[in-house]
Design a protein around this motif. Structure first.
Motif, PDB file in Angstrom:
ATOM      1  N   VAL A 151       0.834  -1.203   0.000  1.00 54.92           N
ATOM      2  CA  VAL A 151       0.000   0.000   0.000  1.00 54.92           C
ATOM      3  C   VAL A 151       0.871   1.257   0.000  1.00 54.92           C
ATOM      4  O   VAL A 151       0.644   2.203  -0.766  1.00 54.92           O
ATOM      5  N   THR A 152       1.895   1.260   0.860  1.00 55.25           N
ATOM      6  CA  THR A 152       2.717   2.455   1.034  1.00 55.25           C
ATOM      7  C   THR A 152       3.607   2.738  -0.167  1.00 55.25           C
ATOM      8  O   THR A 152       3.756   3.889  -0.589  1.00 55.25           O
ATOM      9  N   ARG A 153       4.216   1.686  -0.747  1.00 50.09           N
ATOM     10  CA  ARG A 153       5.191   1.911  -1.809  1.00 50.09           C
ATOM     11  C   ARG A 153       4.652   1.702  -3.224  1.00 50.09           C
ATOM     12  O   ARG A 153       5.242   2.180  -4.186  1.00 50.09           O
ATOM     13  N   ASP A 154       3.529   0.990  -3.349  1.00 48.85           N
ATOM     14  CA  ASP A 154       3.011   0.690  -4.688  1.00 48.85           C
ATOM     15  C   ASP A 154       1.702   1.405  -5.010  1.00 48.85           C
ATOM     16  O   ASP A 154       1.505   1.877  -6.131  1.00 48.85           O
ATOM     17  N   ILE A 155       0.802   1.454  -4.022  1.00 50.17           N
ATOM     18  CA  ILE A 155      -0.523   2.011  -4.280  1.00 50.17           C
ATOM     19  C   ILE A 155      -0.577   3.514  -4.008  1.00 50.17           C
ATOM     20  O   ILE A 155      -1.033   4.294  -4.849  1.00 50.17           O
ATOM     21  N   LEU A 156      -0.111   3.945  -2.851  1.00 53.28           N
ATOM     22  CA  LEU A 156      -0.206   5.365  -2.496  1.00 53.28           C
ATOM     23  C   LEU A 156       0.519   6.297  -3.479  1.00 53.28           C
ATOM     24  O   LEU A 156      -0.024   7.351  -3.828  1.00 53.28           O
ATOM     25  N   PRO A 157       1.739   5.952  -3.937  1.00 54.85           N
ATOM     26  CA  PRO A 157       2.396   6.865  -4.879  1.00 54.85           C
ATOM     27  C   PRO A 157       1.596   7.105  -6.152  1.00 54.85           C
ATOM     28  O   PRO A 157       1.626   8.204  -6.710  1.00 54.85           O
ATOM     29  N   VAL A 158       0.873   6.082  -6.611  1.00 58.68           N
ATOM     30  CA  VAL A 158       0.053   6.246  -7.813  1.00 58.68           C
ATOM     31  C   VAL A 158      -1.184   7.079  -7.507  1.00 58.68           C
ATOM     32  O   VAL A 158      -1.585   7.951  -8.291  1.00 58.68           O
ATOM     33  N   LEU A 159      -1.792   6.851  -6.348  1.00 60.05           N
ATOM     34  CA  LEU A 159      -2.965   7.637  -5.967  1.00 60.05           C
ATOM     35  C   LEU A 159      -2.597   9.100  -5.736  1.00 60.05           C
ATOM     36  O   LEU A 159      -3.425   9.994  -5.956  1.00 60.05           O
ATOM     37  N   ALA A 203       6.938  10.507   7.027  1.00 61.73           N
ATOM     38  CA  ALA A 203       5.565  10.397   6.503  1.00 61.73           C
ATOM     39  C   ALA A 203       5.313   8.998   5.948  1.00 61.73           C
ATOM     40  O   ALA A 203       4.223   8.429   6.104  1.00 61.73           O
ATOM     41  N   GLU A 204       6.317   8.417   5.291  1.00 66.89           N
ATOM     42  CA  GLU A 204       6.195   7.071   4.754  1.00 66.89           C
ATOM     43  C   GLU A 204       6.044   6.050   5.873  1.00 66.89           C
ATOM     44  O   GLU A 204       5.235   5.121   5.788  1.00 66.89           O
ATOM     45  N   LEU A 205       6.808   6.250   6.953  1.00 65.67           N
ATOM     46  CA  LEU A 205       6.701   5.359   8.107  1.00 65.67           C
ATOM     47  C   LEU A 205       5.320   5.481   8.742  1.00 65.67           C
ATOM     48  O   LEU A 205       4.693   4.470   9.105  1.00 65.67           O
ATOM     49  N   ARG A 206       4.819   6.699   8.856  1.00 73.25           N
ATOM     50  CA  ARG A 206       3.488   6.913   9.426  1.00 73.25           C
ATOM     51  C   ARG A 206       2.418   6.267   8.551  1.00 73.25           C
ATOM     52  O   ARG A 206       1.476   5.630   9.055  1.00 73.25           O
ATOM     53  N   ALA A 207       2.548   6.406   7.237  1.00 71.76           N
ATOM     54  CA  ALA A 207       1.594   5.778   6.318  1.00 71.76           C
ATOM     55  C   ALA A 207       1.628   4.260   6.446  1.00 71.76           C
ATOM     56  O   ALA A 207       0.583   3.598   6.391  1.00 71.76           O
ATOM     57  N   GLY A 208       2.821   3.711   6.639  1.00 76.68           N
ATOM     58  CA  GLY A 208       2.953   2.268   6.810  1.00 76.68           C
ATOM     59  C   GLY A 208       2.232   1.779   8.050  1.00 76.68           C
ATOM     60  O   GLY A 208       1.537   0.755   8.025  1.00 76.68           O
ATOM     61  N   ARG A 209       2.377   2.504   9.147  1.00 71.01           N
ATOM     62  CA  ARG A 209       1.720   2.093  10.400  1.00 71.01           C
ATOM     63  C   ARG A 209       0.202   2.206  10.290  1.00 71.01           C
ATOM     64  O   ARG A 209      -0.536   1.355  10.788  1.00 71.01           O
ATOM     65  N   ILE A 210      -0.270   3.250   9.623  1.00 72.81           N
ATOM     66  CA  ILE A 210      -1.711   3.398   9.420  1.00 72.81           C
ATOM     67  C   ILE A 210      -2.248   2.247   8.556  1.00 72.81           C
ATOM     68  O   ILE A 210      -3.325   1.702   8.815  1.00 72.81           O
ATOM     69  N   SER A 211      -1.479   1.844   7.546  1.00 70.11           N
ATOM     70  CA  SER A 211      -1.892   0.743   6.670  1.00 70.11           C
ATOM     71  C   SER A 211      -1.981  -0.569   7.437  1.00 70.11           C
ATOM     72  O   SER A 211      -2.923  -1.349   7.253  1.00 70.11           O
ATOM     73  N   VAL A 212      -0.975  -0.842   8.291  1.00 72.53           N
ATOM     74  CA  VAL A 212      -1.002  -2.058   9.109  1.00 72.53           C
ATOM     75  C   VAL A 212      -2.238  -2.080   9.989  1.00 72.53           C
ATOM     76  O   VAL A 212      -2.967  -3.087  10.066  1.00 72.53           O
ATOM     77  N   PHE A 213      -2.489  -0.969  10.667  1.00 75.03           N
ATOM     78  CA  PHE A 213      -3.649  -0.857  11.558  1.00 75.03           C
ATOM     79  C   PHE A 213      -4.943  -1.118  10.791  1.00 75.03           C
ATOM     80  O   PHE A 213      -5.802  -1.900  11.226  1.00 75.03           O
ATOM     81  N   SER A 214      -5.083  -0.476   9.637  1.00 74.79           N
ATOM     82  CA  SER A 214      -6.320  -0.592   8.856  1.00 74.79           C
ATOM     83  C   SER A 214      -6.529  -2.002   8.323  1.00 74.79           C
ATOM     84  O   SER A 214      -7.646  -2.537   8.357  1.00 74.79           O
ATOM     85  N   PHE A 215      -5.448  -2.623   7.834  1.00 71.72           N
ATOM     86  CA  PHE A 215      -5.561  -3.970   7.278  1.00 71.72           C
ATOM     87  C   PHE A 215      -6.027  -4.962   8.344  1.00 71.72           C
ATOM     88  O   PHE A 215      -6.931  -5.768   8.116  1.00 71.72           O
ATOM     89  N   ILE A 216      -5.395  -4.911   9.513  1.00 72.99           N
ATOM     90  CA  ILE A 216      -5.774  -5.845  10.576  1.00 72.99           C
ATOM     91  C   ILE A 216      -7.224  -5.614  10.994  1.00 72.99           C
ATOM     92  O   ILE A 216      -7.995  -6.568  11.213  1.00 72.99           O
ATOM     93  N   LEU A 217      -7.618  -4.356  11.077  1.00 74.54           N
ATOM     94  CA  LEU A 217      -8.986  -4.042  11.487  1.00 74.54           C
ATOM     95  C   LEU A 217     -10.002  -4.590  10.481  1.00 74.54           C
ATOM     96  O   LEU A 217     -10.997  -5.222  10.857  1.00 74.54           O
TER      97      LEU A 217
END
Length: 506
Positions: free
Chosen positions: A343-351, A362-376
């Protein structure tokens, strides 16, 4: 479960959360979070790869298969994976860290925009992410079922407890936390499985139970193949396992990407292979013997949990349950990290097209948000797992049938024999695999069962993969899309960077 059992489980959960907090100090940027900075020791990577390769679904769905079908479970699953890793140790595992060395990747799909193009990368990224949400949801459902059998905890609370703890340590510590918890979980599971195996021997014929039990079980339980797990099914799953365990399942690719070099990644793969040969024999032994202790069991997916309750004293029941949690949390935590990397390196840059590049923080923060969201999201799917065919339906049919079309362009794209296959081959093979799966799963499902009753499951799982492989290869011959950039990348993946530097200049 008694108070002592609950204490053991609680201590286990606290330990996992503590590891996440400690690992947080080692994470300075996205590369540390997703690939451990490329510094993971081979033995830790190998154990983590093994632990991340299966979950507590083994102790639920696979326990039911072992109870009803016997030794075939070891043949099609454990031995099949070991063989797949033997192939991958030479073909695929070393190429993953070399991609990191050359391109600086931290996501398994990041290299696809160089090998193919951005649309191919995006199609595989979005479809793979959606598929993994359902796969991980099945893992939470299996764990919750175990907690329900052991302690009567409602399924939704079981999902919230195990998912919540995983969410904490994965969000904080990334791959370092995943790998370190994998190792601690391996130790816990090692003790728990041996304790239960010894308890089963004590209830039956002692150590000789290992060979005497087969004469007391129905004859088909000792056969190498047992419907619906036929020779065809085993061969199909050998292909799927080769694709999945060598990187088609993204969290397993992350273990190799985190290795310092290709040679260390190869050692990791061989260690994981050895564990798959030996360790499942210990894990499955109580499952195979369960019919002798519970001969009239109706809910066979509860057999492993019931064995623990029946045979183990207070405290050890909690240890076995913690060991089961260990596998699910190992797999789902690493899945979340891999999906987050995509999500962080492949999807977000295109979006974010046209926006500036994210800073490291910011990339690290986006990664943590992605982990949280995926598990949820995967926890929500777990609540409704029965709507998708239950745990085994999600894992064997859905994931088995769809992982191949996604993995084929990823893995075959690394190899020099398929350099002519480009974006059209990748996208068309993926599309064909998905279409074939949908046809066999829905409008043709009844016809398939009536026409091929013993091989219906093998065809449903294998046809999408086989069709996708054939089309990918054929398209490379019919419409070559070979490029100089792709050729250069493929050649670079044959040798480690250090080995290139060590060669004398011409």
């Amino acid at each position: 479960m008694g108070i002592l059992d609950w204490v053991v489980v609680a201590v286990y959960f606290v330990l996992m959360a503590g590891i996440g907090l400690w690992a947080k100090s080692r994470v300075k940027n996205a590369a540390d979070f997703f690939t451990a900075g490329g510094k993971m020791p081979w033995w830790l990577s190998g154990i983590s790869h093994h632990m991340s390769g299966y979950s507590s679904a083994v102790f639920v769905g696979y326990a039911a298969i072992a109870y009803e079908k016997g030794f075939v479970l070891y043949i099609w699953w454990a031995l099949g994976i070991a063989f797949a890793m033997a192939i991958g140790a030479w073909l695929f595992a070393p190429r993953w860290p070399r991609l990191r060395q050359r391109l600086g990747i931290i996501s398994p799909l990041e290299y696809l925009k160089v090998r193919y193009n951005v649309p191919t990368q995006q199609i595989l990224a979005w479809s793979g992410t959606a598929l993994k949400v359902f796969d991980v949801g099945a893992k939470w459902a299996a764990t919750a079922l175990l907690l329900y059998v052991f302690a009567g905890v409602p399924l939704i609370w079981g999902i919230l407890i195990t998912g919540g703890v995983t969410l904490i340590y994965s969000t904080l510590g990334g791959l370092w936390a995943d790998a370190l918890t994998d190792f601690s979980q391996f130790v816990i599971q090692f003790i728990a499985a041996i304790v239960l195996a010894v308890a089963v021997m004590g209830r039956l014929d002692g150590f000789s139970t290992i060979w005497t039990m087969w004469g007391q079980l129905p004859e088909d339980r000792s056969q190498l193949f047992n419907e619906p797990y036929t020779v065809g099914f085993v061969m199909v799953y050998l292909i799927i396992n080769t694709l999945s365990y060598n990187g088609g399942t993204w969290n397993l690719a992350q273990r190799f990407i985190a290795s310092p070099t290709g040679s260390t990644a190869r050692k990791s793969a061989l260690l994981s292979m050895g564990l798959y040969i030996v360790w499942p024999l210990v894990m499955f032994f109580p499952m195979w013997a369960a019919p002798l202790i519970f001969p009239e069991l109706v809910d066979t997916d509860q057999s492993y949990a019931l064995l623990a309750q029946e045979l183990l004293p207070a405290g050890l029941v909690g240890l076995v349950l913690a060991g089961m949690f260990a596998h699910t949390m190992a797999m789902t935590g690493s899945d979340a990290g891999a999906i987050s990397a995509v999500v962080t390196r492949d999807i977000l840059p295109v979006l974010r097209r046209g926006a500036g590049k994210l800073t490291e923080q910011a990339e690290l923060r986006a990664g943590r948000i992605s982990v949280f969201s995926f598990i949820l999201i995967s926890m929500v799917i777990a609540v409704f797992a029965d709507n998708f065919g239950g745990v085994i339906g999600l894992i064997i049919t859905w994931f088995g049938g769809l992982v191949g079309p996604i993995a084929i362009p990823m893995l075959l794209g690394m190899l020099p024999w398929f350099r002519n296959s480009g974006p059209i081959a990748a996208i068309s093979s993926w599309a064909l695999g998905v279409v074939v799966f949908a046809l066999l799963k829905f409008p043709l499902a009844g016809w398939l069962k009536e026409t091929f009753p013993s091989e219906a499951q093998a065809i449903a799982v294998g046809a999408p993969v086989i069709c996708a492989i054939i089309l990918y290869i054929v398209m490379g011959f019919v419409h070559s899309e070979r490029t100089a950039e792709g050729d250069e990348l493929i050649e670079q993946l044959n040798v480690d960077v250090d080995d290139v530097h060590a060669q004398p200049a011409d």
